[in-house]
Enzyme design. Structure first.
Site, PDB file in Angstrom:
ATOM      1  CB  SER A 296      -0.962  -0.041   1.190  1.00 30.95           C
ATOM      2  OG  SER A 296      -1.919   0.977   1.127  1.00 30.95           O
TER       3      SER A 296
ATOM      4  CG  ASP B 107       6.538  24.976   1.351  1.00 32.77           C
ATOM      5  OD1 ASP B 107       5.614  24.354   1.922  1.00 32.77           O
ATOM      6  OD2 ASP B 107       7.421  25.596   1.978  1.00 32.77           O
TER       7      ASP B 107
ATOM      8  CG  HIS C 167      -5.475  -2.131  -0.222  1.00 31.49           C
ATOM      9  ND1 HIS C 167      -4.863  -1.499  -1.288  1.00 31.49           N
ATOM     10  CD2 HIS C 167      -4.835  -1.685   0.889  1.00 31.49           C
ATOM     11  CE1 HIS C 167      -3.915  -0.709  -0.852  1.00 31.49           C
ATOM     12  NE2 HIS C 167      -3.862  -0.793   0.464  1.00 31.49           N
TER      13      HIS C 167
END
Length: 431
Positions: free
Chosen positions: A143, A352, A405
């Site tokens: 993952s 940023d 998953h």
């Protein structure tokens, strides 16, 4: 650097601790303590087996504490010495919780937390590799651990022998809103599948949600439980075999007290246990930032949710669970997230963020990259994974709908054996 060692059922477990800087760009940075556990077959301490570093999913969760004779680790130990790293801020690695952040003001919390993304996790891994005297090693990323893998391949490809990834190939350049558009669509599909199998669950969910809108109910930690929190247990639909347990849970939601129906303590206690954000706040506060490179998240999941109004429950309409998303209201409602509300807002506004991937380096990749891509993955969109892999040479995907998953946790022996076979084949073409 070396800690205690113990042996269990033919496997040797050795603890390691390392000191690393909080910021790799600041020579005067404060330091963090990292914990990693080496696992090897007993007697392998002087063997020539290469090393395999495991990157845990998350973000914000520690490496597993597994049994060496089961699951993927059983297969891995046949050819590797394995290092299970507690990523910075997790487990025993300068752990981040509401308690450990309490002495900082909101601005300091945000500044501190900004250093806990994949780029610094990978720099930590490089520091550890050098301190252990390892020339090159392999990695296995589950993952979010796959996101870390692509960052590693971008920053330090020459340190890697081979890479294996399960359910974790991200887009390297799509917007975060693209990610959550795909996530909401997948989550809607999972909802439809659940309620198709258990149509009687829909009125149960509506009854619970309506009750939470009109009545005060409190979790065992004293936190008011809300319909929005109830919706979040839908995150379980991203892993296998959760439909039936969820239905059973809904059946036990109410108990009658003096002729009045209230939510049972059993149900409320189960709901609290579902809130991993309480114990692992990185999972909430940095979840969206794992997609950010030079732009702010601006609470993407919350914004994209408005394009899918079926997820904004109101009495009288169909009920939908949400999935792996974080929202600003969580920092108003969750007891252990409330002290981090301002920091979360500052991080959501942060523009940023440094790049996590280097597209040019990845398009010249020479490290064999073997991946399990799950066709029905609710957390990592298959189409985006395929887009990325198509740009990375020497990568090979096993695309399967046999697993959700959590395939590595569910059937790790088979999944990792498959990736080993793919990797060996890729490696043979490079020799």
């Amino acid at each position: 650097m070396h800690g205690n060692t113990f042996i269990n059922d033919g496997c040797c477990y050795q603890n390691h601790t390392f000191e690393v800087p909080l910021s790799y760009s600041d020579a005067n940075s404060q330091t963090l303590s990292l914990f990693a556990r080496e696992v090897r077959l007993n007697g392998d301490e002087n063997s020539a087996k290469p090393w395999l570093l495991f990157f845990q999913g998350g973000p914000g969760f520690p490496s597993p504490r597994p049994n060496g004779h089961s699951g993927w680790l059983k297969v891995a130990l046949q050819r590797y010495r394995v290092l299970l790293l507690d990523q910075r801020g997790t487990g025993h690695s300068s752990v981040i919780t509401h308690q450990t952040l309490a002495h900082l003001n909101s601005e300091q919390q945000a500044e501190y937390l900004a250093h806990f993304r994949a780029d610094n996790i990978v720099r930590d891994a490089e520091t550890i590799r050098e301190k252990l005297g390892i020339d090159k090693w392999a990695t296995l990323g589950q993952s979010f651990g796959g996101f870390c893998t692509l960052t590693y391949l971008s920053l330090f490809p020459d340190s890697l022998l081979q890479c294996y990834v399960t359910g974790g190939i991200p887009s390297i350049d799509r917007t975060i809103d693209d990610v959550y558009e795909a996530t909401f669509k997948r989550t809607a599909q999972k909802n439809k599948a659940f309620f198709r199998q258990f149509p009687q669950a829909q009125p149960l969910c509506q009854k619970i949600a309506d009750h939470l809108i009109t009545h005060e109910e409190f979790l065992p930690n004293g936190q008011r439980f809300t319909a929005e929190q109830f919706q979040q247990i839908g995150i379980n639909f991203g892993v296998s075999d959760t439909f039936l347990p969820t239905y059973y849970l809904l059946e036990s939601a109410f108990v009658e007290v003096n002729g009045t129906q209230v939510l049972s303590y059993e149900f409320l206690n189960a709901m609290l246990s579902e809130q991993a954000f309480q114990t692992n706040p990185i999972y909430a506060i940095l979840h969206e930032s794992i997609y950010c490179q030079g732009f702010a998240s601006q609470w993407s999941a919350h914004r994209v949710r408005q394009n899918h109004p079926q997820f904004n429950y109101q009495a009288g309409q169909a009920f939908y669970f949400t999935g792996e998303m974080t929202f600003p209201w969580m920092f108003e409602q969750y007891k252990n997230l409330k002290p981090l509300q301002t920091a979360a807002t500052l991080l959501a506004d942060k523009t940023d963020w440094q790049p996590l991937y280097d597209a040019e380096v990845l398009t010249n990749n020479k490290v064999p990259l073997s991946c399990a891509v799950y066709a029905d993955d609710m957390f990592v969109e298959m189409a985006f994974s395929c887009e990325t892999l198509n740009r990375i040479p020497n990568s090979q995907a096993w695309i399967t709908n046999e697993y959700e998953h959590n395939g590595l946790r569910l059937d790790g022996e088979r999944v990792l054996s498959k990736l080993f076979a793919i990797g060996d084949q890729t490696l043979a073409t490079l020799v």
